[in-house]
Write a protein that holds these residues in place. Structure first.
Motif, PDB file in Angstrom:
ATOM      1  N   ALA A 197      67.575  50.699  12.673  1.00 61.23           N
ATOM      2  CA  ALA A 197      68.124  51.210  11.126  1.00 61.23           C
ATOM      3  C   ALA A 197      69.203  50.239  10.879  1.00 61.23           C
ATOM      4  O   ALA A 197      69.188  49.665   9.692  1.00 61.23           O
ATOM      5  CB  ALA A 197      68.143  52.458  10.852  1.00 61.23           C
ATOM      6  N   ASN A 198      70.311  50.199  11.692  1.00 60.13           N
ATOM      7  CA  ASN A 198      71.550  49.574  11.257  1.00 60.13           C
ATOM      8  C   ASN A 198      71.191  48.197  11.129  1.00 60.13           C
ATOM      9  O   ASN A 198      71.786  47.293  10.400  1.00 60.13           O
ATOM     10  CB  ASN A 198      72.368  49.957  12.375  1.00 60.13           C
ATOM     11  CG  ASN A 198      72.918  51.312  12.221  1.00 60.13           C
ATOM     12  OD1 ASN A 198      72.906  51.918  11.256  1.00 60.13           O
ATOM     13  ND2 ASN A 198      73.170  51.921  13.455  1.00 60.13           N
ATOM     14  N   ILE A 199      70.419  47.392  12.144  1.00 59.03           N
ATOM     15  CA  ILE A 199      70.267  45.973  12.033  1.00 59.03           C
ATOM     16  C   ILE A 199      69.349  45.558  10.967  1.00 59.03           C
ATOM     17  O   ILE A 199      69.674  44.622  10.107  1.00 59.03           O
ATOM     18  CB  ILE A 199      69.298  45.781  13.689  1.00 59.03           C
ATOM     19  CG1 ILE A 199      70.383  45.946  14.610  1.00 59.03           C
ATOM     20  CG2 ILE A 199      69.128  44.128  13.380  1.00 59.03           C
ATOM     21  CD1 ILE A 199      69.658  45.625  16.008  1.00 59.03           C
ATOM     22  N   LEU A 200      68.304  46.566  10.397  1.00 62.38           N
ATOM     23  CA  LEU A 200      67.661  46.289   9.544  1.00 62.38           C
ATOM     24  C   LEU A 200      68.374  46.350   8.155  1.00 62.38           C
ATOM     25  O   LEU A 200      68.199  45.487   7.059  1.00 62.38           O
ATOM     26  CB  LEU A 200      66.293  47.021   9.310  1.00 62.38           C
ATOM     27  CG  LEU A 200      65.053  46.915  10.553  1.00 62.38           C
ATOM     28  CD1 LEU A 200      64.272  48.108  10.321  1.00 62.38           C
ATOM     29  CD2 LEU A 200      64.552  45.765  10.130  1.00 62.38           C
ATOM     30  N   PHE A 201      69.463  47.221   8.018  1.00 64.39           N
ATOM     31  CA  PHE A 201      69.832  47.168   6.932  1.00 64.39           C
ATOM     32  C   PHE A 201      70.779  45.983   6.638  1.00 64.39           C
ATOM     33  O   PHE A 201      71.251  45.661   5.664  1.00 64.39           O
ATOM     34  CB  PHE A 201      70.903  48.581   6.817  1.00 64.39           C
ATOM     35  CG  PHE A 201      71.451  48.973   5.529  1.00 64.39           C
ATOM     36  CD1 PHE A 201      70.811  49.484   4.626  1.00 64.39           C
ATOM     37  CD2 PHE A 201      72.829  48.563   5.519  1.00 64.39           C
ATOM     38  CE1 PHE A 201      71.287  49.699   3.386  1.00 64.39           C
ATOM     39  CE2 PHE A 201      73.560  48.914   4.117  1.00 64.39           C
ATOM     40  CZ  PHE A 201      72.660  49.557   3.155  1.00 64.39           C
ATOM     41  N   THR A 202      71.386  45.533   7.731  1.00 63.93           N
ATOM     42  CA  THR A 202      72.407  44.182   7.534  1.00 63.93           C
ATOM     43  C   THR A 202      71.393  43.138   7.025  1.00 63.93           C
ATOM     44  O   THR A 202      71.733  42.205   6.359  1.00 63.93           O
ATOM     45  CB  THR A 202      72.855  43.955   9.060  1.00 63.93           C
ATOM     46  OG1 THR A 202      73.866  44.942   9.320  1.00 63.93           O
ATOM     47  CG2 THR A 202      73.725  42.508   8.747  1.00 63.93           C
ATOM     48  N   ALA A 203      70.117  43.112   7.784  1.00 66.55           N
ATOM     49  CA  ALA A 203      69.142  42.100   7.520  1.00 66.55           C
ATOM     50  C   ALA A 203      68.927  42.032   5.832  1.00 66.55           C
ATOM     51  O   ALA A 203      68.669  41.116   5.188  1.00 66.55           O
ATOM     52  CB  ALA A 203      68.155  42.057   8.296  1.00 66.55           C
ATOM     53  N   VAL A 204      68.804  43.298   5.317  1.00 68.70           N
ATOM     54  CA  VAL A 204      68.551  43.460   4.082  1.00 68.70           C
ATOM     55  C   VAL A 204      69.483  42.638   2.974  1.00 68.70           C
ATOM     56  O   VAL A 204      69.258  41.835   2.140  1.00 68.70           O
ATOM     57  CB  VAL A 204      68.419  44.839   3.553  1.00 68.70           C
ATOM     58  CG1 VAL A 204      68.401  44.985   1.882  1.00 68.70           C
ATOM     59  CG2 VAL A 204      67.340  45.637   4.360  1.00 68.70           C
TER      60      VAL A 204
END
Length: 360
Positions: free
Chosen positions: A256-263
């Motif tokens: 979830a943390n990785i995906l949020f940075t990718a956003v």
């Protein structure tokens, strides 16, 4: 001689009052630039300074554009007035949609605190502290909830008007990258509720709006997705590598943390392409784009303010690499891109479209 050299009482008091005036004025200016609280929102000195500089630049730009319009096209101020009238007529649906979002936020906020009673002791103390910091909005998450609503209005406007003449800067590659970011946002929200918005306008409503953005943005960017599929895959891989090395620490789930940075990486690239398309595309006569540029600046200002103020001084939110600075840089970069696009569009209103004939 001593008595004549001594200043008169009136002059003495006048000088004292003058000094006191300058001291108080200096203190007031220093207090302003040290920051103040407006409607429960703390505004620091850097924000005030940046706002004043931006206001001066926009005023000077407006005066310069108006001067060129008057000097370059004498007697043609009436067409400019007609442009503004047409702008108000064509942007009526978008204005109604934005007003509806504002009314919805006010209604939800007027319900008061709906989650405080369900919290335990420690969580309740933290919640009360947040409400004291944001008494008007109740929580900083309300800023991001308003941002999602405004984004939906802009995307719906671009989708409904995409069949007309001309092109919007939101189409094709810009929408494709934004769609990838919206999809990553939905996956992040699905993996962990730590990234769900809280407060009177939080919960399921902004989450559903985020999910609704994905198919709408796909419709706007499907041509670019099929035309440049290889490039999009490469961009996704590069953003994934960057996001793995620069994360927040909000959720226990690392995905979830990785995906949020990718956003925010996808949204940053989308904003850069948005500014580039604004510069290259011929948008003359598309008055609804003025609304698009304005709302894109407003919605990104909300996100930039949130990420610069809500976690000021907190270090426990940082994960790997840049941590929260990666999000802040992305938000500021997007805001600069949208401001540049809005300025370019505003300048195009004052360009002379009359063809120049040269006798050779």
């Amino acid at each position: 001689m001593f008595l004549t050299a001594w200043p008169k009482p009136a002059f003495l008091f006048g000088n004292a009052f003058t000094q006191l005036y300058y001291v108080l004025l200096k203190q007031a200016v220093m207090d302003i630039f040290n920051g103040f609280v407006l409607g429960g929102i703390h505004i620091d000195g850097k924000t005030i300074e940046a706002t004043l500089c931006l206001a001066v630049v926009m005023v000077m730009l407006r005066l310069e554009l108006f001067r060129r319009a008057v000097n370059g096209r004498p007697g043609e101020l009436q067409p400019s007035a007609d442009k503004y009238k047409k702008l108000l007529r064509e942007c009526a649906p978008e204005a109604i949609g934005s007003l509806t979002c504002l009314v919805l936020v006010i209604i939800l906020r007027s319900r008061g605190d709906t989650i405080g009673d369900s919290l335990d002791g420690h969580s309740r103390e933290a919640w009360e502290a947040i409400k004291m910091q944001w008494p008007l909005l109740m929580t900083a998450d309300t800023l991001l909830a308003i941002q999602v609503m405004l984004r939906l209005v802009v995307v719906l406007s671009a989708l409904l008007r995409s069949g007309g003449a001309g092109q919007s800067p939101l189409l094709d590659e810009c929408a494709a990258l934004w769609c990838a970011g919206a999809l990553a946002k939905c996956l992040s929200l699905n993996r962990s509720q730590a990234y769900w918005l809280e407060g009177p306008v939080g919960g399921m409503l902004p989450t559903m709006l985020e999910a609704l953005l994905v198919p709408l943005l796909f419709l706007l960017g499907q041509r670019a997705l099929f035309r440049s599929a290889g490039t999009m895959v490469l961009v996704v891989v590069l953003i994934g590598m960057f996001a793995q090395r620069n994360t927040l620490q909000f959720a226990e789930e690392s995905e979830a943390n990785i995906l949020f940075t990718a956003v925010h990486c996808f949204e940053f690239l989308s904003a850069i392409i948005y500014a580039g398309r604004t510069m290259l595309l011929d948008n003359d006569g598309q008055f609804h784009l003025a609304f698009t540029h304005f709302v894109m600046v407003v919605q990104q200002s909300l996100a930039a303010y949130f990420w610069l103020q809500a976690f000021e001084g907190e270090t426990d939110v940082n994960g790997l690499g840049l941590g929260i600075k990666a999000i802040q840089f992305s938000c500021l970069g997007q805001l600069c891109a949208y401001l540049a696009a809005a300025t370019l569009h505003a300048a195009s209103w004052f360009t002379d479209d009359t063809p120049v004939h040269v006798n050779i």
